[in-house]
Scaffold this motif. Sequence first.
Motif, PDB file in Angstrom:
ATOM      1  N   ALA A  79      19.129  25.156  29.599  1.00 46.89           N
ATOM      2  CA  ALA A  79      20.165  24.312  29.013  1.00 46.89           C
ATOM      3  C   ALA A  79      19.938  24.030  27.535  1.00 46.89           C
ATOM      4  O   ALA A  79      20.811  23.477  26.858  1.00 46.89           O
ATOM      5  CB  ALA A  79      20.234  22.982  29.768  1.00 46.89           C
ATOM      6  N   ALA A  80      18.786  24.436  27.015  1.00 43.21           N
ATOM      7  CA  ALA A  80      18.459  24.171  25.616  1.00 43.21           C
ATOM      8  C   ALA A  80      19.365  24.983  24.688  1.00 43.21           C
ATOM      9  O   ALA A  80      19.802  26.087  25.036  1.00 43.21           O
ATOM     10  CB  ALA A  80      17.006  24.495  25.344  1.00 43.21           C
ATOM     11  N   PRO A  81      19.692  24.463  23.520  1.00 43.35           N
ATOM     12  CA  PRO A  81      20.587  25.163  22.587  1.00 43.35           C
ATOM     13  C   PRO A  81      20.068  26.543  22.207  1.00 43.35           C
ATOM     14  O   PRO A  81      18.874  26.715  21.934  1.00 43.35           O
ATOM     15  CB  PRO A  81      20.584  24.236  21.351  1.00 43.35           C
ATOM     16  N   GLY A  82      20.957  27.510  22.234  1.00 44.63           N
ATOM     17  CA  GLY A  82      20.654  28.838  21.740  1.00 44.63           C
ATOM     18  C   GLY A  82      19.883  29.743  22.662  1.00 44.63           C
ATOM     19  O   GLY A  82      19.617  30.896  22.322  1.00 44.63           O
ATOM     20  N   VAL A  83      19.505  29.290  23.845  1.00 41.72           N
ATOM     21  CA  VAL A  83      18.695  30.113  24.750  1.00 41.72           C
ATOM     22  C   VAL A  83      19.538  31.238  25.345  1.00 41.72           C
ATOM     23  O   VAL A  83      20.634  31.011  25.861  1.00 41.72           O
ATOM     24  CB  VAL A  83      18.064  29.252  25.863  1.00 41.72           C
ATOM     25  N   ILE A  84      19.007  32.439  25.266  1.00 43.26           N
ATOM     26  CA  ILE A  84      19.693  33.623  25.781  1.00 43.26           C
ATOM     27  C   ILE A  84      19.139  34.059  27.128  1.00 43.26           C
ATOM     28  O   ILE A  84      19.863  34.390  28.060  1.00 43.26           O
ATOM     29  CB  ILE A  84      19.598  34.789  24.786  1.00 43.26           C
ATOM     30  N   SER A  85      17.806  34.047  27.243  1.00 42.93           N
ATOM     31  CA  SER A  85      17.195  34.565  28.469  1.00 42.93           C
ATOM     32  C   SER A  85      15.756  34.069  28.599  1.00 42.93           C
ATOM     33  O   SER A  85      15.144  33.617  27.627  1.00 42.93           O
ATOM     34  CB  SER A  85      17.215  36.091  28.464  1.00 42.93           C
ATOM     35  N   ILE A  86      15.240  34.171  29.839  1.00 38.84           N
ATOM     36  CA  ILE A  86      13.859  33.803  30.156  1.00 38.84           C
ATOM     37  C   ILE A  86      13.248  34.930  30.976  1.00 38.84           C
ATOM     38  O   ILE A  86      13.896  35.466  31.881  1.00 38.84           O
ATOM     39  CB  ILE A  86      13.799  32.484  30.962  1.00 38.84           C
ATOM     40  N   TYR A  87      12.008  35.268  30.683  1.00 37.99           N
ATOM     41  CA  TYR A  87      11.326  36.332  31.424  1.00 37.99           C
ATOM     42  C   TYR A  87       9.958  35.855  31.900  1.00 37.99           C
ATOM     43  O   TYR A  87       9.265  35.109  31.201  1.00 37.99           O
ATOM     44  CB  TYR A  87      11.163  37.580  30.555  1.00 37.99           C
ATOM     45  N   THR A  88       9.590  36.303  33.096  1.00 31.59           N
ATOM     46  CA  THR A  88       8.274  36.006  33.652  1.00 31.59           C
ATOM     47  C   THR A  88       7.593  37.318  34.047  1.00 31.59           C
ATOM     48  O   THR A  88       8.153  38.405  33.852  1.00 31.59           O
ATOM     49  CB  THR A  88       8.388  35.093  34.888  1.00 31.59           C
ATOM     50  N   ALA A  89       6.426  37.222  34.631  1.00 35.78           N
ATOM     51  CA  ALA A  89       5.641  38.407  34.980  1.00 35.78           C
ATOM     52  C   ALA A  89       6.398  39.377  35.872  1.00 35.78           C
ATOM     53  O   ALA A  89       6.261  40.599  35.749  1.00 35.78           O
ATOM     54  CB  ALA A  89       4.334  37.989  35.640  1.00 35.78           C
ATOM     55  N   SER A  90       7.215  38.852  36.750  1.00 37.72           N
ATOM     56  CA  SER A  90       7.941  39.699  37.706  1.00 37.72           C
ATOM     57  C   SER A  90       9.019  40.555  37.046  1.00 37.72           C
ATOM     58  O   SER A  90       9.541  41.488  37.672  1.00 37.72           O
ATOM     59  CB  SER A  90       8.580  38.831  38.793  1.00 37.72           C
TER      60      SER A  90
END
Length: 785
Positions: A79-90
């Motif tokens: 929900a933070a401004p400007g965030v496009i994507s998040i990646y983890t080890a998987s």
Amino acid sequence: MNKQADPFLVAESNKSAGPIAWAEVGRSHPHESAILHVLGEATYTDDLPELHGTLHAALGLSQKAHARIVSINFDAVKAAPGVISIYTASDFPGTNDCGPIIHDDPILADGIVEYVGQPIFIVVAESHDLARRAVRKVEIVYEELPAILTPVEARAAQSFVLPPMSLKRGDAQQALQNAPHRVTGKLHVGGQEQFYLEGQISYAIPTESKGIHVYCSTQHPSEMQHVIAHALDIHSHNVQVECRRMGGGFGGKESQSALWAAAASLAATNLRRPVKLRADRDDDMMVTGKRHEFYYEYEVGYDDQGLILGAKVEMVSRAGFSADLSGPVATRAVCHFDNAYYLSDVDIKAMCGKTNTQSNTAFRGFGGPQGAIAIEYIVDEIARNLGKDALDVRKLNFYGRNDTEGRNITQYGQKVADNVIHELAAELEQSSDYRKRRAEITAFNAVSPVLKKGLAFTPHKFGIAFNVTHLNQAGALVHVYVDGSVLVNHGGTEMGQGINTKVAQVVAHELGVSLGTVRVTATDTSKIANTSATAASTGADLNGKAAQDAARQVRERLAEFAAKTYGGIAADVQFYAQQVQVNGQSIPFADLVGKAYLARVQLWSDGFYATPHLHWDSKTMTGSPFSYYAYGAAVSEVIVDTLTGEWRLLRADALYDAGNSLNPAIDIGQVEGAFIQGMGWLTTEELWWNKAGKLMTHAPSTYKIPAISDCPEDFRVKLFKNRNVADSIHRSKAVGEPPLLLPFSVFFAIRDAIASVADYKKNPPLQAPATGEAILKAVEAISAG
């Protein structure tokens, strides 16, 4: 090498051919980027123009030293401004690993975190600032696990990242029992942050057909290529890694740039947009490994004169949570425990302690300084126990000058065939006025109750080559264009040390053209494949030889063409001063090149070099792992305030063996820089973790590197006149890592000043770094009796 392989030697052997003074190697040319540095026009990775649509990444870091991740809530991050994507080890389609030797180092933590600062996830946002703000909004629930934080704790728990190493020669235990005198003790030497001016950074740009072009601040483009390919599950030919220059590396960008390169590449590949991952200084220091901290326990036997008869030492390093390069670092420490001294009977053990801290890595010297400082500490103690000048004890224990003395084989079995330490030490002893100054300082201390001066003379012998034999190879390309200009590409990386300048000098010299005619381009895995890291002081040695090989081939083709065109014999054609001398005629180099092109002569070539005569048995820890040795010595004079622990370096004299220096100005600069950096390691740069395992010295505000005010006003650096016995590039010697051992003299000068408090009759228990607090503790210890 025959005379035709070196145009300078040809001119030297045939004075009628032209001026024998012409040469492009051995001259003090400025660094090829010096003007760009001063004007601010030298481009680093973060200076590259960003392509349209570029996104920015930041890493989410562990807050625990050792814990199981119970749950992660990314809602606030998303929900933070400007965030496009998040990646983890998987999210890695391939292998989530960036370990350079052993695959025990995940790019992103998966289920378990093993140090405070370990990356867990990647956030990609529209700007660098927005990405950094967003990662801090994550909610992670941890189940804490027991943590080991120090090498002493690791040894007690038998917690190691690798099996312990052992090297024995002779019977050390029997030698100790028979020795008239013995000294035992413990020593702690701290680690060191590389503190490069340019932090870790990678800029990944997706290209067609699953390709990725990564601009990375790295000492090892080929390893970055391999890690990225494995992480993304693509072929290496789909990955292009490029590095024009680094704002410093010092080993910190040999293996540990891989995490940043892989993380940026994952995001860029998935989003099909360029992604830049630039580390903030605090994050950089929290995530990355440093120089290995070492703890030692030793026992040494010696005679009435101070000759060492037997030595036992056990070293334990703080490896961190994974192996990284700890194995080779420990190996080099074992191989450099002798420093410049012949040790007949030794028992050396080295352990790489697994701790819940950053995974330590390469740092200028690569274990050599940690091995050598232990024997210097021991020799310093022996001299004081006997009431002798430490320099006399050092000279007594030097390796022998020749075979007949029987004192020229190292503990690992390599013959010391190029020993110049006796001559070098004698020259420095005289030029530094060591004996006179020693008497003056003793007299000063006798009447000065608070301010005490100290003086120390320390030598070094440093082996040059990679510990792993197959890494001692390099490639290069040389292109000669129709206007006579020359373009060179090689596998080494420029981090300010001047490798591009030296390689350009070698090529210019080989072709007989001026240095301004030659240009070196960015290191690029699509041009030179399967390169070794620019490390182990081998950059100019390996890549200079490879570039020389390529230039020689072009020159030989031009010589054959000249002989066919103007008459004469190809072997007699000479190249120097932008001219080609053939059959009594002088042809401008550019004119000959233009004509050769019209005659369809190949004007480019590849070159290759592999260092000969190297072998190493890692099981027995014996062999000949080094191509040659670089020698040096330094004398330092300090003054210490015994009430506050403050100190100042008054004068430093350094003499360094660079062989036939390729570029004296650059080499002297490297010696000066190494001296100050090594002085920082041993005096001011203290790494400190709190009880929770968090590194508290992770910014310039809490971590003290040397400043201009720490440099001595009287700083005398000279190059020792010598010629390498080994067939190195133009018989020069490496100058990257070895001079970092020269400031041992600063540490022992401080110890000498403290010892004067007790009339030089006690050994101060000074540990490194010799901070003000450490100095005061040592003063109090010997004052208390």
